[in-house]
Design a protein around this motif. Structure first.
Motif, short mmCIF file in Angstrom:
data_model
loop_
_atom_site.label_atom_id
_atom_site.label_comp_id
_atom_site.label_asym_id
_atom_site.label_seq_id
_atom_site.Cartn_x
_atom_site.Cartn_y
_atom_site.Cartn_z
N ILE A 107 -6.24 -2.58 5.18
CA ILE A 107 -5.73 -2.88 6.52
C ILE A 107 -4.47 -2.06 6.78
CG2 ILE A 107 -4.69 -4.68 7.95
CD1 ILE A 107 -6.55 -6.68 6.63
N MET A 108 -3.59 -2.02 5.77
CA MET A 108 -2.33 -1.27 5.91
C MET A 108 -2.60 0.22 6.09
SD MET A 108 0.35 -3.00 5.96
CE MET A 108 0.76 -4.72 5.80
N ARG A 109 -3.60 0.70 5.35
CA ARG A 109 -3.92 2.13 5.43
C ARG A 109 -4.40 2.46 6.85
NH1 ARG A 109 -7.91 5.78 3.59
NH2 ARG A 109 -9.45 4.13 3.41
N ALA A 110 -5.24 1.59 7.39
CA ALA A 110 -5.71 1.81 8.76
C ALA A 110 -4.53 1.82 9.72
CB ALA A 110 -6.71 0.72 9.15
N GLY A 111 -3.59 0.89 9.51
CA GLY A 111 -2.42 0.83 10.38
C GLY A 111 -1.60 2.10 10.32
N MET A 112 -1.40 2.62 9.10
CA MET A 112 -0.59 3.82 8.97
C MET A 112 -1.30 5.04 9.55
SD MET A 112 1.03 3.06 5.24
CE MET A 112 1.74 4.69 5.02
N LEU A 113 -2.63 5.06 9.40
CA LEU A 113 -3.38 6.18 9.98
C LEU A 113 -3.32 6.16 11.51
CD1 LEU A 113 -6.58 6.33 7.74
CD2 LEU A 113 -4.69 7.95 7.81
N SER A 114 -3.10 4.96 12.06
CA SER A 114 -3.09 4.87 13.53
C SER A 114 -1.80 5.41 14.14
CB SER A 114 -3.27 3.41 13.96
OG SER A 114 -2.06 2.70 13.79
N VAL A 115 -0.79 5.67 13.31
CA VAL A 115 0.47 6.20 13.85
C VAL A 115 0.36 7.72 13.96
CG1 VAL A 115 2.96 6.39 13.51
CG2 VAL A 115 1.76 4.30 12.85
#
Ligand SMILES: Nc1ncnc2c1ncn2[C@@H]1O[C@H](COP(=O)(O)OP(=O)(O)OP(=O)(O)O)[C@@H](O)[C@H]1O
Ligand SMILES: [Mg+2]
Lengths: 290, 269
Positions: A172-180
């Motif tokens: 989930i965190m990885r997806a969040g960071m990729l979204s930035v």
């Protein structure tokens, strides 16, 4: 939309006439049907449970029974502890996944592979039975303890659920960071920030906005998953409710007690989630008022 | 070392098989304003990013303020600097991006104070005072507490300029700062840049705004296919270019005005 007092110059008499007609609000027949249907079903359910063979006074009486309250406290602290552990591990793994160091990257991948690849209940059983593999824990020759003394049901639950949660949270965190946007890393570098500074101040706060709803989901799932730990003897609210009904046979009454508390905890959590979401959503809606 | 603020010598940069920069050598003295022009894909952005170490270079060397960037000489080889040292070297330069890249979760004021407080460890109240002065300078003091999403493109870009200036850079890099803007917003950003140039800031500006380049810069550099084709004083380069490629480019940018009022930048792309 012609104004009555000021019709467009080339409007015909009929156009002016039509433009003057009142606007009727649209009727939402679908919504009305749905409301009626839900009311009917709701009333039916309430009646069914009211006249059904449930002794509501027993439910009421056990709502704040000491062992129920104790179990509830266990459920809550265990969920919070596992979630905190999950988030800490999740953020670390997500950062490791983006690292140029291949050792870190593959460790993080391997971790997620293992803990997402096996059932949680199996992981709980392995942790609880760790003594079968390692009778003692410690540094050989210096210091050691009996595994059974350390790995209590609570510790085994924390390790089992926390490590499992970390594996899911990392994705989930990885997806969040990729979204930035990549431009955000570059802008923060261009004002001289180090990698950790830009993660902490710029990237993660923006990732949080995307990450909070799925994390809320995880937390809610986790609260209910703690009940699985009753198989290794952890006294959560459901387990303690069961212990009582094994004794007095008031099965449904006590299950209702547990259901009530789960719903309360999850409701409180949802309110908290809304607050957190608003906090991290700052600046992202153009209607925001400062 | 060389007496120049920026000294790039035979810089080369490859992306896979694509040679984005070849033997680019450019010197910029303190206080000079240099504009880089050239067709799309000619390596202008890449060159700015190399100066700011957002990209590592494959060949050649760049000195900033007398200091070799990105590497330390060890015997007869160059050894890469650590991330921390690179971050320190980056503070010599400020960069303004085509797409602004403001931090959307912070107000205009917080965007400007972020670097001074976090990186320079300035006291927050002092940083706020300085930031307000900078916002005043770009004409946006009244927008201090507004989030970027509520600002126009031109206003966002001016905030971005203030954010860079807050780090007190010796060199400002601008990568097509106005080409993401609606035509009527271009002027306000160019005015801020004009003031900045007037105040003696050293600037390297990649732009399609030829009028700006002519009025403000001391020197124009024309790049094509990753190389410096020619460079010279604006008037000379624009009215009487030596190279055929420069002439073709200038003709393409200046000549056709398909719709009235289209800025030069539109025609170039
Ligand atoms: N990260 C990257 N990976 C691979 N190729 C790249 C990368 N960045 C740029 N390039 C290529 O390098 C060449 C130079 O690109 P650059 O962005 O520097 O051009 P430019 O002169 O800034 O063009 P424009 O006017 O369109 O902004 C182009 O061919 C581009 O496709
Ligand atoms: Mg470019």
């Amino acid at each position: 939309m012609a104004d009555m007092n000021n019709p467009p110059v080339d409007a015909t008499a009929e156009e002016v006439d039509v433009a003057r007609l009142p606007h009727i609000r649209p009727r939402h027949y679908g919504r009305i049907t749905a409301v009626v249907a839900i009311l009917v079903i709701g009333l039916f359910l309430i009646r069914a449970f009211a006249v059904g063979r449930i002794d509501w006074t027993t439910t009421w009486q056990y709502l704040v029974w000491p062992s129920i309250v104790w179990g509830l406290i266990n459920t809550i602290w265990m969920s919070v502890a596992c979630m905190v552990m999950g988030i800490v591990i999740g953020v670390s793994c997500a950062v490791a996944r983006g690292s140029p160091n291949p050792v870190l990257r593959f460790t993080a991948i391997g971790y997620a592979w293992f803990f997402r690849g096996t059932p949680v209940i199996l992981q709980l059983l392995i942790w609880f039975n760790l003594a079968l593999v390692f009778p003692t824990l410690g540094v050989p020759g210096l210091w050691s303890v009996n595994t059974v003394d350390v790995i209590t049901p609570a510790v085994a639950t924390l390790l089992g659920l926390g490590l499992n949660e970390g594996a899911y949270t990392s994705e989930i965190m990885r997806a969040g960071m990729l979204s930035v946007d990549r431009g955000q890393y570059e802008a923060s570098k261009s004002i001289g920030m180090s990698y950790t500074q830009s993660l902490r101040r710029i990237i993660l706060p923006q990732a949080m906005r995307v990450v909070v709803p799925p994390l809320g989901n995880e937390f809610i799932a986790l609260i209910k998953t703690t009940s699985l730990a009753s198989i290794i003897g952890f006294s959560d609210v459901l387990r303690n409710a069961q212990d009582i009904y094994y004794d007095n046979a008031k099965v449904i009454e006590l299950l209702m007690v547990a259901a009530f508390w789960y719903l309360i905890v999850v409701s409180v959590l949802s309110v908290g989630q809304a607050v957190v979401e608003r906090r991290f959503g700052r600046g992202f809606s153009s209607s925001d008022k400062q | 070392m060389t007496g120049h603020l920026v000294s790039a010598v035979k810089v080369g940069k490859r992306y896979g098989t694509l040679q984005a920069l070849t033997d680019v050598s450019i010197d910029v003295s303190a206080g000079e304003v240099v504009c880089i022009i050239g067709p799309s894909g000619s390596g202008k952005t890449t060159f700015l990013r190399c100066i700011n170490q957002l990209e590592t270079i494959d060949a050649g060397a760049i000195w900033l303020d007398g200091e070799l960037t990105g590497y330390r000489r060890v015997g007869n080889a160059l050894r890469p600097l650590s991330e921390v040292e690179i971050a320190r070297q980056r503070r010599i330069t400020g960069m303004v991006f085509q797409r602004f890249n403001l931090f959307p979760h912070m107000t205009a004021l917080q965007n400007v104070t972020e670097g001074p407080v976090q990186v320079l460890k300035k006291r927050p109240d002092r940083a706020r005072e300085d930031a307000m002065a900078l916002l005043e300078r770009v004409g946006l003091a009244h927008k201090a507490d507004v989030y970027p999403a509520q600002l126009s493109g031109g206003q966002q870009q001016r905030i971005a300029i203030a954010r860079s200036l807050a780090m007190r850079p010796k060199l400002m890099l601008f990568d097509e700062p106005t080409s993401a803007l609606d035509p009527e917003l271009v002027g306000e950003v160019l005015n801020v840049m004009r003031d900045l140039a007037g105040s003696g800031m050293t600037m390297i500006v990649v732009t399609h705004e030829l009028a700006f380049a002519r009025d403000v810069s001391n020197r124009i550099i024309f790049m094509d296919e990753g190389r410096v084709v020619e460079s010279g004083p604006p008037e000379a380069l624009m009215t009487n270019p030596r190279e055929q490629r420069t002439r073709d480019f200038l003709r393409a940018v200046l000549a056709p005005a398909p719709t009235s009022g289209a800025p030069a930048g539109e025609a170039a792309r």
